[in-house]
Every structure is written in structure tokens, then in C-alpha cells.
Design a protein around this motif. Structure first.
Motif, PDB file in Angstrom:
ATOM      1  N   LEU A  60     -31.781  18.741  10.149  1.00  0.00           N
ATOM      2  CA  LEU A  60     -30.636  17.927  10.544  1.00  0.00           C
ATOM      3  C   LEU A  60     -29.894  18.626  11.676  1.00  0.00           C
ATOM      4  CD1 LEU A  60     -28.583  15.602  10.123  1.00  0.00           C
ATOM      5  CD2 LEU A  60     -27.483  17.045   8.391  1.00  0.00           C
ATOM      6  N   LYS A  61     -29.873  18.002  12.841  1.00  0.00           N
ATOM      7  CA  LYS A  61     -29.054  18.492  13.952  1.00  0.00           C
ATOM      8  C   LYS A  61     -27.745  17.721  13.891  1.00  0.00           C
ATOM      9  CE  LYS A  61     -28.111  20.766  17.747  1.00  0.00           C
ATOM     10  NZ  LYS A  61     -27.988  22.232  17.788  1.00  0.00           N
ATOM     11  N   ALA A  62     -26.689  18.436  13.599  1.00  0.00           N
ATOM     12  CA  ALA A  62     -25.415  17.763  13.360  1.00  0.00           C
ATOM     13  C   ALA A  62     -24.911  17.016  14.584  1.00  0.00           C
ATOM     14  CB  ALA A  62     -24.377  18.772  12.884  1.00  0.00           C
ATOM     15  N   ALA A  63     -24.954  17.667  15.740  1.00  0.00           N
ATOM     16  CA  ALA A  63     -24.536  17.020  16.986  1.00  0.00           C
ATOM     17  C   ALA A  63     -25.298  17.667  18.127  1.00  0.00           C
ATOM     18  CB  ALA A  63     -23.030  17.158  17.198  1.00  0.00           C
ATOM     19  N   GLN A  64     -25.993  16.837  18.885  1.00  0.00           N
ATOM     20  CA  GLN A  64     -26.771  17.322  20.020  1.00  0.00           C
ATOM     21  C   GLN A  64     -25.988  17.058  21.301  1.00  0.00           C
ATOM     22  OE1 GLN A  64     -30.293  18.662  20.155  1.00  0.00           O
ATOM     23  NE2 GLN A  64     -29.190  19.275  21.988  1.00  0.00           N
ATOM     24  N   THR A  65     -25.752  18.101  22.063  1.00  0.00           N
ATOM     25  CA  THR A  65     -25.031  17.930  23.322  1.00  0.00           C
ATOM     26  C   THR A  65     -25.903  18.358  24.494  1.00  0.00           C
ATOM     27  OG1 THR A  65     -24.054  20.151  23.299  1.00  0.00           O
ATOM     28  CG2 THR A  65     -22.839  18.414  22.154  1.00  0.00           C
ATOM     29  N   THR A  83     -15.387  18.187  22.313  1.00  0.00           N
ATOM     30  CA  THR A  83     -15.080  17.927  23.722  1.00  0.00           C
ATOM     31  C   THR A  83     -16.062  16.924  24.309  1.00  0.00           C
ATOM     32  OG1 THR A  83     -14.287  20.204  23.898  1.00  0.00           O
ATOM     33  CG2 THR A  83     -14.680  19.024  25.954  1.00  0.00           C
ATOM     34  N   ALA A  84     -17.343  17.099  23.997  1.00  0.00           N
ATOM     35  CA  ALA A  84     -18.367  16.188  24.515  1.00  0.00           C
ATOM     36  C   ALA A  84     -18.148  14.768  24.018  1.00  0.00           C
ATOM     37  CB  ALA A  84     -19.749  16.693  24.115  1.00  0.00           C
ATOM     38  N   ALA A  85     -17.767  14.625  22.746  1.00  0.00           N
ATOM     39  CA  ALA A  85     -17.507  13.292  22.195  1.00  0.00           C
ATOM     40  C   ALA A  85     -16.306  12.647  22.870  1.00  0.00           C
ATOM     41  CB  ALA A  85     -17.286  13.391  20.687  1.00  0.00           C
ATOM     42  N   ARG A  86     -15.249  13.426  23.044  1.00  0.00           N
ATOM     43  CA  ARG A  86     -14.034  12.890  23.670  1.00  0.00           C
ATOM     44  C   ARG A  86     -14.298  12.443  25.101  1.00  0.00           C
ATOM     45  NH1 ARG A  86     -11.228  16.968  22.663  1.00  0.00           N
ATOM     46  NH2 ARG A  86     -11.228  17.987  24.697  1.00  0.00           N
ATOM     47  N   GLU A  90     -17.432   8.371  19.149  1.00  0.00           N
ATOM     48  CA  GLU A  90     -16.943   8.908  17.884  1.00  0.00           C
ATOM     49  C   GLU A  90     -17.510  10.314  17.664  1.00  0.00           C
ATOM     50  OE1 GLU A  90     -14.829   7.865  15.325  1.00  0.00           O
ATOM     51  OE2 GLU A  90     -14.188   6.529  16.951  1.00  0.00           O
ATOM     52  N   PRO A  91     -16.696  11.234  17.187  1.00  0.00           N
ATOM     53  CA  PRO A  91     -17.197  12.566  16.866  1.00  0.00           C
ATOM     54  C   PRO A  91     -17.944  12.569  15.539  1.00  0.00           C
ATOM     55  CG  PRO A  91     -14.908  12.431  16.262  1.00  0.00           C
ATOM     56  CD  PRO A  91     -15.249  11.107  16.919  1.00  0.00           C
ATOM     57  N   VAL A  92     -18.627  13.649  15.284  1.00  0.00           N
ATOM     58  CA  VAL A  92     -19.246  13.870  13.970  1.00  0.00           C
ATOM     59  C   VAL A  92     -18.300  14.732  13.154  1.00  0.00           C
ATOM     60  CG1 VAL A  92     -21.179  14.922  12.759  1.00  0.00           C
ATOM     61  CG2 VAL A  92     -21.571  13.723  14.913  1.00  0.00           C
ATOM     62  N   ARG A  93     -18.027  14.303  11.945  1.00  0.00           N
ATOM     63  CA  ARG A  93     -17.097  15.044  11.093  1.00  0.00           C
ATOM     64  C   ARG A  93     -17.848  15.795   9.994  1.00  0.00           C
ATOM     65  NH1 ARG A  93     -14.415  10.634  13.057  1.00  0.00           N
ATOM     66  NH2 ARG A  93     -12.330  11.112  13.893  1.00  0.00           N
ATOM     67  N   PRO A  94     -17.287  16.902   9.513  1.00  0.00           N
ATOM     68  CA  PRO A  94     -17.974  17.708   8.494  1.00  0.00           C
ATOM     69  C   PRO A  94     -18.442  16.905   7.288  1.00  0.00           C
ATOM     70  CG  PRO A  94     -16.099  18.913   9.338  1.00  0.00           C
ATOM     71  CD  PRO A  94     -16.021  17.542   9.944  1.00  0.00           C
ATOM     72  N   PHE A 151     -16.186  20.160  15.900  1.00  0.00           N
ATOM     73  CA  PHE A 151     -16.949  18.915  15.945  1.00  0.00           C
ATOM     74  C   PHE A 151     -16.054  17.703  16.160  1.00  0.00           C
ATOM     75  CE2 PHE A 151     -20.222  21.582  14.314  1.00  0.00           C
ATOM     76  CZ  PHE A 151     -21.418  20.965  14.627  1.00  0.00           C
ATOM     77  N   ASP A 152     -14.779  17.827  15.807  1.00  0.00           N
ATOM     78  CA  ASP A 152     -13.866  16.693  15.972  1.00  0.00           C
ATOM     79  C   ASP A 152     -12.487  17.218  16.367  1.00  0.00           C
ATOM     80  OD1 ASP A 152     -12.492  17.523  13.624  1.00  0.00           O
ATOM     81  OD2 ASP A 152     -13.834  16.341  12.374  1.00  0.00           O
ATOM     82  N   ASP A 153     -11.598  16.304  16.716  1.00  0.00           N
ATOM     83  CA  ASP A 153     -10.271  16.706  17.178  1.00  0.00           C
ATOM     84  C   ASP A 153      -9.351  17.148  16.044  1.00  0.00           C
ATOM     85  OD1 ASP A 153     -10.853  16.350  19.824  1.00  0.00           O
ATOM     86  OD2 ASP A 153     -10.174  14.268  19.886  1.00  0.00           O
ATOM     87  N   GLU A 154      -9.811  17.030  14.807  1.00  0.00           N
ATOM     88  CA  GLU A 154      -9.041  17.547  13.675  1.00  0.00           C
ATOM     89  C   GLU A 154      -9.403  18.998  13.371  1.00  0.00           C
ATOM     90  OE1 GLU A 154     -10.626  14.299  13.287  1.00  0.00           O
ATOM     91  OE2 GLU A 154      -8.733  13.701  14.211  1.00  0.00           O
TER      92      GLU A 154
END
Length: 238
Positions: A36-41, A77-80, A85-89, A118-121
């Protein structure tokens, strides 16, 4: 160990190749594996990502990727910047748990280091590991500077009460310098965790068949391999 979270002390430390080595070793032992790749940038929609590279090197793994953003930046940052939408934990943990229901081993590969957002929170891979109650494997570089970043990562894992599985050197050079050789003894000391492997530099460029044959010899028995930290340390001692 149905889920193993794999992080690095930073970027470009050999995290994806190490993930592939763990996957190849598990597959050779007859286990079913998901990556599982959580977020690919930093990868376009039609380009191969890290999960694809793991599958190319390791073999028949189930690949999953939660999000992909075009710019090579931290996921938040990449999502924004991409207005996506970002990926959240919690989403990472949910996806890993679902994969674990049908596989013997799920490898969750992060992006950069443990506290990359991963997200702005402020959600991080460490938060996902907490939700999963999964052990964390840290991939570190061999040479000068690695002791500081490895110890900082170890302290954060300890502060959160996470299970720190150990450290793998993500790219062991053909001709290691003095710092690299000394770090074989110092990395376990500063991290408080065992050294669980050393992946040879350039391993990701090997033909897949050679990579799969070699992978168990790069990882310790705790990761299913045959690598002996004490013997390696004696051989490479300064």
C-alpha cells in the motif's frame, strides 16, 4: 505481523527498494503480500509509481495506491496545490486493514520521513501506525548524518509508544567509508532497535530475478531473511 509500516529517515534513502526486498523475501517463503502506497507524489497519471516498482522487483504482490499528486512535494502540500483531497491517516489505516483481511503481509510505504504531513490537520504516517497498532521499520542511509536523523525518528516512535521493529540500511555502498562502517555499531546504539539488514547500493537496478534471489540475504531473520548483523559487522568493521 500482518501489517508492517515502512518509513525512512528522509527522502531518497532506499525505502521503496527495501519495501521490495521485504516483499520478495515474504513471497519466497510462500506468503501472500500486498503493498500500500499511502500517497504517491511527483508521478504522472500514466507513470509507474513506487508500488509498481515494488511489484516489478518483488513479483506477484497486490498493489494499492490511495492518491497520486503530480508535484514532488510532501503529500499535504502536493494535494493542496493540485486542489485535490488529501489522504488522511484513518484512510490509510482502513485500507491497510482491508488488505490484511486477504493477505499474509501488508506493507504500508510512507512518503519521506515519519512526520511528513499527509493533510492540513497534521496527519502523518505515525498516526496511521498508531491506528493500526502496527510495527514500524525505519530505512536509513549508511553514511555521515544518519545517526542524528535515525535517533530523532526513534525518539518519536518511542514517545508515541509505537513498536519500532528495527532499522534497515537502504543502500549499502560497494566501498563503504569510515562513517558507514562505524555506523553499523552506532545505529543500533542510538536508535535502541536492532539493525535488520543492509540492501546493496544499486539493488533496484538488478534484473528482477536476481533481485528476488538476493533479497533474503539482505534482511535479518526477523524480516524472513538470512542476513546476520554480527557477521556483517565483523566483515565491514573499521
Amino acid at each position: 505481523m500482518p501489517v508492517l509500516v515502512i518509513t525512512g529517515t528522509g527522502t531518497e534513502v532506499g525505502k521503496t527498494v527495501t519495501t521490495a526486498a521485504v516483499a520478495a523475501t515474504a513471497l519466497a517463503a510462500g506468503r501472500t503480500v500486498a503493498v500500500l502506497k499511502a500517497a504517491q507524489t511527483g508521478v504522472g497519471p500514466d507513470e509507474a509509481g513506487d508500488a509498481d516498482e515494488v511489484a516489478r522487483l518483488a513479483g506477484a504482490v497486490t498493489k494499492a495506491e490511495l492518491a497520486r499528486y503530480p508535484e514532488p512535494l510532501a503529500p499535504a502540500t502536493a494535494a493542496r496545490r493540485a486542489a485535490r483531497e488529501p489522504v488522511r491517516p484513518r484512510e490509510i489505516a482502513k485500507a491497510a486493514a482491508e488488505l490484511a483481511a486477504g493477505h499474509d503481509l501488508v506493507l504500508v510505504e510512507g512518503a519521506g520521513g515519519l512526520l511528513v504531513r499527509f493533510d492540513d490537520e497534521g496527519g502523518t504516517l505515525a498516526d496511521a501506525a498508531e491506528l493500526l497498532r502496527a510495527p514500524v521499520l525505519v530505512v536509513a542511509p549508511a553514511g555521515l548524518g544518519t545517526l542524528n536523523t535515525t535517533e530523532l525518528t526513534a525518539r518519536e516512535l518511542c514517545r508515541r509508544g509505537l513498536d519500532f521493529a528495527g532499522v534497515v540500511i537502504g543502500s549499502w555502498p560497494d566501498s563503504p567509508d569510515l562513517a558507514s562502517r562505524c555506523n553499523l555499531a552506532d545505529l543500533p546504539e542510538v536508535s535502541g532497535a536492532p539493525l535488520l539488514g543492509a540492501v546493496p547500493a544499486g539493488a533496484g537496478g538488478l534484473p528482477p530475478a536476481d533481485f528476488r534471489a538476493g533479497a533474503p540475504g539482505w534482511l535479518a531473520p526477523e524480516l524472513g531473511g538470512t542476513w546476520d548483523a554480527a557477521a556483517f559487522g565483523v566483515r565491514e568493521a573499521p
